[in-house]
Design a protein around this motif. Sequence first.
Motif, PDB file in Angstrom:
ATOM      1  N   GLN A 124       3.019   4.800  12.394  1.00 25.90           N
ATOM      2  CA  GLN A 124       3.116   5.382  11.067  1.00 25.90           C
ATOM      3  C   GLN A 124       3.598   4.328  10.088  1.00 25.90           C
ATOM      4  O   GLN A 124       4.338   3.418  10.451  1.00 25.90           O
ATOM      5  N   ARG A 125       3.146   4.483   8.845  1.00 24.25           N
ATOM      6  CA  ARG A 125       3.571   3.581   7.785  1.00 24.25           C
ATOM      7  C   ARG A 125       3.734   4.395   6.513  1.00 24.25           C
ATOM      8  O   ARG A 125       3.029   5.383   6.293  1.00 24.25           O
ATOM      9  N   ASP A 126       4.686   3.988   5.702  1.00 24.79           N
ATOM     10  CA  ASP A 126       4.915   4.625   4.418  1.00 24.79           C
ATOM     11  C   ASP A 126       4.168   3.853   3.342  1.00 24.79           C
ATOM     12  O   ASP A 126       4.143   2.622   3.342  1.00 24.79           O
ATOM     13  N   ASP A 127       3.556   4.614   2.438  1.00 21.57           N
ATOM     14  CA  ASP A 127       2.882   4.038   1.281  1.00 21.57           C
ATOM     15  C   ASP A 127       3.205   4.930   0.097  1.00 21.57           C
ATOM     16  O   ASP A 127       2.635   6.017  -0.035  1.00 21.57           O
ATOM     17  N   GLY A 128       4.147   4.503  -0.706  1.00 25.17           N
ATOM     18  CA  GLY A 128       4.623   5.347  -1.798  1.00 25.17           C
ATOM     19  C   GLY A 128       5.304   6.576  -1.233  1.00 25.17           C
ATOM     20  O   GLY A 128       6.180   6.470  -0.386  1.00 25.17           O
ATOM     21  N   ASN A 129       4.851   7.741  -1.654  1.00 24.92           N
ATOM     22  CA  ASN A 129       5.470   8.968  -1.151  1.00 24.92           C
ATOM     23  C   ASN A 129       4.681   9.584  -0.002  1.00 24.92           C
ATOM     24  O   ASN A 129       4.954  10.707   0.401  1.00 24.92           O
ATOM     25  N   ARG A 130       3.719   8.856   0.543  1.00 21.08           N
ATOM     26  CA  ARG A 130       2.927   9.355   1.664  1.00 21.08           C
ATOM     27  C   ARG A 130       3.237   8.564   2.922  1.00 21.08           C
ATOM     28  O   ARG A 130       3.497   7.366   2.876  1.00 21.08           O
ATOM     29  N   ARG A 131       3.169   9.277   4.040  1.00 22.36           N
ATOM     30  CA  ARG A 131       3.298   8.628   5.340  1.00 22.36           C
ATOM     31  C   ARG A 131       1.953   8.747   6.038  1.00 22.36           C
ATOM     32  O   ARG A 131       1.419   9.830   6.197  1.00 22.36           O
ATOM     33  N   TRP A 132       1.420   7.612   6.432  1.00 18.44           N
ATOM     34  CA  TRP A 132       0.113   7.548   7.069  1.00 18.44           C
ATOM     35  C   TRP A 132       0.275   7.341   8.571  1.00 18.44           C
ATOM     36  O   TRP A 132       1.163   6.613   9.014  1.00 18.44           O
ATOM     37  N   ARG A 148      11.477   7.469  -0.832  1.00 19.58           N
ATOM     38  CA  ARG A 148      11.430   6.418   0.182  1.00 19.58           C
ATOM     39  C   ARG A 148      12.826   5.935   0.584  1.00 19.58           C
ATOM     40  O   ARG A 148      13.084   5.646   1.732  1.00 19.58           O
ATOM     41  N   GLU A 169      -7.197   6.823  10.031  1.00 21.87           N
ATOM     42  CA  GLU A 169      -5.840   6.950   9.489  1.00 21.87           C
ATOM     43  C   GLU A 169      -5.802   8.221   8.654  1.00 21.87           C
ATOM     44  O   GLU A 169      -6.780   8.578   8.007  1.00 21.87           O
TER      45      GLU A 169
END
Length: 111
Positions: A73-81, A3, A43
């Motif tokens: 888009q949003r980052d959540d931990g190591n994922r991008r949603w 991140r 999403e």
Amino acid sequence: MPRSHRRLLTHPELDELDLLDVLHALADPTRMTIVRTLRSDVERPCGTFPVDVAPSTLTHHFRVLRDAGVIRQRDDGNRRWTTLRLDDLNARFPGLLDKVLENYERQAART
């Protein structure tokens, strides 16, 4: 990518959405696949879209869509949603996305 090494995601405000930018973003088959997928799924994580392109190319397509205001888009931990900004698009350009998708589906059915 950790991140801390990711770029800050920016999204245009509703009043900054430009019709020509949106139409340009929707003019590519890969980007239309992304949009069609998000029309069905609220999403989705970035690596799960049904497209056959290199990760760097997919990143480019996401950036074009994000810069035009078509997706968020949003980052959540190591994922991008990724989500479709349908409410914003309809507020700014009522019915445009549905009309573009309808025409895209009709043309795809012909080929």
